[in-house]
Design a protein around this motif. Structure first.
Motif, PDB file in Angstrom:
ATOM      1  N   ALA A 204      32.098  45.095  34.012  1.00 31.51           N
ATOM      2  CA  ALA A 204      32.774  46.055  35.034  1.00 31.51           C
ATOM      3  C   ALA A 204      34.141  45.464  35.868  1.00 31.51           C
ATOM      4  CB  ALA A 204      31.740  46.650  36.111  1.00 31.51           C
ATOM      5  N   PRO A 205      34.884  46.558  36.093  1.00 30.62           N
ATOM      6  CA  PRO A 205      36.307  45.771  36.926  1.00 30.62           C
ATOM      7  C   PRO A 205      35.840  45.347  38.121  1.00 30.62           C
ATOM      8  CG  PRO A 205      36.365  48.286  36.082  1.00 30.62           C
ATOM      9  CD  PRO A 205      34.744  48.088  35.891  1.00 30.62           C
ATOM     10  N   GLY A 206      36.587  44.144  38.267  1.00 29.75           N
ATOM     11  CA  GLY A 206      36.184  43.362  39.301  1.00 29.75           C
ATOM     12  C   GLY A 206      37.085  43.399  40.523  1.00 29.75           C
ATOM     13  N   GLN A 207      36.939  42.751  41.539  1.00 33.69           N
ATOM     14  CA  GLN A 207      37.572  42.582  42.871  1.00 33.69           C
ATOM     15  C   GLN A 207      38.954  42.412  42.487  1.00 33.69           C
ATOM     16  OE1 GLN A 207      35.693  40.483  46.025  1.00 33.69           O
ATOM     17  NE2 GLN A 207      37.477  40.606  47.186  1.00 33.69           N
ATOM     18  N   PHE A 208      39.238  41.412  41.474  1.00 35.45           N
ATOM     19  CA  PHE A 208      40.697  41.177  41.047  1.00 35.45           C
ATOM     20  C   PHE A 208      40.778  41.242  39.918  1.00 35.45           C
ATOM     21  CE2 PHE A 208      39.562  38.632  45.013  1.00 35.45           C
ATOM     22  CZ  PHE A 208      40.742  38.726  45.655  1.00 35.45           C
TER      23      PHE A 208
ATOM     24  N   ASN B  72      33.035  43.934  49.075  1.00 41.51           N
ATOM     25  CA  ASN B  72      34.053  44.718  48.460  1.00 41.51           C
ATOM     26  C   ASN B  72      33.213  45.552  47.359  1.00 41.51           C
ATOM     27  OD1 ASN B  72      35.166  44.616  45.405  1.00 41.51           O
ATOM     28  ND2 ASN B  72      36.878  44.686  47.131  1.00 41.51           N
ATOM     29  N   LEU B  73      32.130  44.988  46.802  1.00 41.01           N
ATOM     30  CA  LEU B  73      31.298  45.759  46.090  1.00 41.01           C
ATOM     31  C   LEU B  73      30.841  47.046  46.513  1.00 41.01           C
ATOM     32  CD1 LEU B  73      29.574  46.092  43.527  1.00 41.01           C
ATOM     33  CD2 LEU B  73      27.861  44.304  44.535  1.00 41.01           C
ATOM     34  N   LEU B  74      30.453  47.037  47.852  1.00 42.93           N
ATOM     35  CA  LEU B  74      29.650  48.257  48.659  1.00 42.93           C
ATOM     36  C   LEU B  74      30.696  49.281  48.849  1.00 42.93           C
ATOM     37  CD1 LEU B  74      26.874  46.838  50.729  1.00 42.93           C
ATOM     38  CD2 LEU B  74      26.762  47.789  48.324  1.00 42.93           C
ATOM     39  N   ALA B  75      32.165  48.694  49.098  1.00 43.76           N
ATOM     40  CA  ALA B  75      33.244  49.445  49.548  1.00 43.76           C
ATOM     41  C   ALA B  75      33.940  50.138  48.586  1.00 43.76           C
ATOM     42  CB  ALA B  75      34.048  48.610  50.568  1.00 43.76           C
TER      43      ALA B  75
END
Length: 774
Positions: A685-689, A700-703
């Motif tokens: 899945a698309p990541g934080q960066f 970051n995941l929850l938001a």
């Protein structure tokens, strides 16, 4: 890679971290990029030459020529020099020139920082006066390209070993120097009264009953002198014979002992002229000088033995014999104990200050610092040819995680100890200054320890990308001794390489309490290109034994206990291949040398950004128990991993369970009637960066993942989230699963928990850890 070797690497979550650091570095402001000039060790591959191009008596025009004499391209440069006070620089060109008093610093412009091998660049200026430059440095090293030679340190304060009416006998602690100390100049006032090769001198021809002030300066084999020792004022006798030194004080006794302090009292010494004060020694290190017959030593380690002696000093500044020793053990325990004193270990990542915006101050502002017992700073690299601990370089890894040379020579001294933090980013609200020798994360950690004196900080060595050369450093007795000594010198004694005006001997002393060894993996597949040997398992144990031997030898001189921990795998096959965890027939296991191990409790399943791991099926990354529906052959679980260690006879309190403060995700996941659990997927899945597909920090995941519904699997104790049919599916720890896991580990007598890594959480998960281990 196979599921078995990759899915349990322990740091697949770390695989792309260096690419993040590299990209974040590119986002630094221009002023910061200047600070990323070639490190001090690059100086021998370049020279800087000064020449006057015009001279009119009252002034001159001059230029410096910087030449690359090495075989690799220079990307930036800095030239420093001193002019006499009467010589000042006016106009200048082709450099950014600043000054502090008579000290000048020139840094490259954006168009002339790159110098190919054999090429050169020049910059110039106009000056008034007629002085010549002195003390030239190129990138922290000599401008002539020779190896830098550091002046000696200051000797210890001189003290008297005997006084008469006309003489004073002196002694002092030796200075240190990288090339060796040649001799010492002894000063009486401002005059040299003797030069000696040893650490003792007797000054004669003095007047009775008179004060004399002494200091000592060391000279090394290159003829350089260092700073003077602290001064000591000593009075000669009044005549009629020798003034005898004081007697030994009586044996000290402990009047109070806590986890971190020892209070002492002792009977007085006697002396014909009177007692001035007492030196209290912890081991061979002077802990304090006091005028009374009592002292409280603080900042100690729980459950640790400390040995104390006391030495008296009389009014003539003579010291006598030491008191009988007293050994005292602090209360509590250096090891995590079942039911109390659990270890709460958090990894702080060096590169978190960039894109993640997570600084050392974040540990304080989120409340984590007050809840943690240990911080592991990640990571120190291994020098690819010297096979020593590596720092003093600012070099990013290559962006390809499968590059076998991805981490060779890489490091970030800019983040470690060069970057200046402003007042708003600083733990104590005080900003860094341009001329301080220690800045960056290390200085902030030092400030954090001042606020939390019981907090222990380890330097973590290796990690997924930096484990390539562990097999080499562990191979022979000589290579192990050399490597361990280099790490202790650099991080415990604090002798950081000088780069961009930061670092130097002792600058990082007192920050780190020990080491966390992160070899991924001895005897097994790890990062592409890692060196692996059939002898790794035995040599791994010998490497830990060497760390323990040298750290304990240092403890004997400082009186401080130094920590040694490890990051160890979840996969039983990797444990068997590289970790001798069973003590047999009196033969020590690797656990006999360490304080505890941070055992991998996550990364059981996942998909990396290059889809080389498990891109086509979801799976829990840190389930407590085996899921009956798990289709993978490996059947990983926290319970299975921990039991592997306990069944081998490992002391439960030395097992610290790893938790993930991040999630792993897949995309285009079918529902399958199970909210995506163990279902087919189409990659990460698309990541934080952008360069970290498949990974997001907890917050970051929850938001950021829209429409995510969180589920709790009560049978396997696993948290996961799903956005709906053919959407994203994520596996992670939350407060619920952390509560379940901490409740599970308590009756087993485990030592506590470890967290990879702190930047993923703004407080929710750390609070759950703290509440769960009360």
């Amino acid at each position: 890679m196979s599921t078995l070797s990759t899915g349990t690497s322990g740091s697949i979550g770390r695989t792309l971290r260096r690419a993040v650091a590299a990209l974040a570095t590119l986002a630094l402001p221009a002023a910061a990029l200047v600070g990323l000039a070639a490190p001090a060790h690059a100086a021998p591959a370049a020279t800087a030459t000064f020449a006057k191009t015009s001279d009119w008596g009252t002034g001159f025009q001059a230029e410096w020529t910087v030449k690359n004499t090495g075989t690799t391209t220079i990307s930036a440069w800095t030239v420093e020099w001193d002019f006499p006070a009467a010589t000042t620089v006016g106009a200048y060109w082709d450099a950014l020139l600043t000054s502090s008093g008579s000290h000048y610093t020139a840094k490259n412009r954006e168009y002339n920082g790159t110098i190919a091998p054999g090429a050169s660049v020049t910059f110039g200026f106009v000056a008034s006066g007629d002085g010549a430059p002195a003390g030239c440095k190129l990138d922290g090293g000599p401008c002539d390209g020779s190896s830098a030679d550091t002046p000696p340190s200051a000797p210890g304060q001189p003290s008297s070993t005997g006084v008469t009416a006309n003489s004073i006998a002196l002694t002092w602690a030796p200075a240190t120097d990288d090339k060796g100390v040649k001799n010492y100049d002894v000063y009486r006032g401002d005059s040299v009264v003797g030069t000696v090769t040893g650490t003792a001198f007797t000054d004669t021809g003095l007047s009775p009953d008179t004060d004399y002030t002494y200091k000592v300066v060391a000279r090394d084999s290159a003829g350089q002198t260092g700073p003077a020792s602290p001064s000591a004022t000593i009075r000669t006798g009044s005549g009629g014979g020798t003034d005898k030194p004081p007697s030994a004080p009586g044996a000290p006794r402990a009047t109070a002992v806590t986890d971190t302090s020892v209070s002492l009292k002792w009977p007085a010494a006697t002396d014909d002229k009177g007692i001035k004060n007492y030196d209290v020694y912890r081991g061979t290190v002077k802990a304090a000088t006091v005028a009374k017959l009592a002292y409280t030593d603080t900042g100690l380690t729980p459950g640790t033995d400390y040995t104390y002696t006391v030495v008296a000093r009389d009014t003539a500044d003579q010291t006598g014999k030491a008191s009988p020793p007293l050994t005292v053990r602090t209360t509590g325990g250096g090891q995590p104990q079942p039911g109390a004193g659990y270890a709460k270990v958090g990894y702080f990542v060096q590169w978190g200050i960039y894109g993640r915006g997570y600084t050392v101050k974040s540990l304080e502002s989120t409340g984590a610092a007050a809840k943690l017992t240990h911080i592991n700073y990640s990571f120190s690299n291994i020098h690819p040819t010297d096979l020593t601990c590596l720092n003093g370089v600012t070099k990013a890894t290559t962006p390809n995680p499968q590059d076998p040379s991805q981490g060779d020579g890489a490091g970030d001294s800019w983040a470690d100890y060069e970057k200046g933090f402003g007042a708003g980013e600083s733990v104590d609200g005080v900003g860094d200054t341009w001329d301080q020798k220690l800045a960056g994360n290390f200085n902030q950690l030092k400030k954090l320890k001042a606020k939390h004196p019981d907090l222990k900080i380890n330097m973590s060595i290796g990690g997924w990308t930096y484990s390539k050369y562990f097999s080499d450093v562990a191979r022979t007795d000589a290579s192990r001794q050399k490597f361990v000594k280099s790490c202790i010198d650099m991080y415990i004694k604090g002798d950081l390489p000088v780069t961009n005006g930061r670092g130097g001997p002792g600058t990082a002393a007192g920050i780190f309490d020990g080491f966390d060894i992160d070899w991924e993996w001895p005897g097994s597949e790890g990062h592409a290109g890692n060196h692996v040997s059939k002898d790794d398992k035995a040599n791994n144990t010998l490497l830990f034994a060497e760390f323990r031997r040298q750290l304990d030898a240092l403890s004997a001189t400082t009186g401080k206990k130094y920590l040694l921990t490890a990051f160890t795998p979840a996969d039983p096959a990797k444990i068997d291949a590289g970790w001798d965890i069973t003590t047999k027939d009196g033969t020590p296991s690797v656990f006999d040398y360490m304080d505890f191990a941070n055992v991998q409790g996550y990364d059981f399943h996942g998909s990396g950004s290059d889809n080389s791991w498990e891109p086509n099926r979801t799976g829990h990354q840190g389930n407590l128990y085996q899921d009956a529906k798990d289709p993978y052959a490996t059947k990983f679980s926290v319970d299975k991993t921990v039991q592997t260690y306990l069944d081998a006879g490992v002391d439960p309190k030395k097992v610290v369970l790893g938790l993930a403060f991040y999630g792993r995700g897949w995309q285009q996941v079918a529902d399958g009637g199970a909210h995506g659990v163990w279902q087919t997927a189409n990659g990460a899945a698309p990541g934080q960066f952008p360069e970290e597909s498949g990974t997001r920090g907890y917050d970051n995941l929850l938001a950021s993942v829209a429409g995510l519904t969180v589920y709790h699997d009560e049978q396997s104790v696993a948290t996961y989230g799903y956005t709906g049919n053919a959407g994203q599916w994520w596996t992670f720890d939350d407060a619920w699963s952390i509560g379940k896991k901490t409740a599970w580990l308590k009756p087993k007598g485990l030592g506590g928990v470890m967290i990879w890594e702190m930047s993923g959480d703004s407080g929710t998960l750390m609070t759950a850890v703290d509440n769960g281990l009360r």
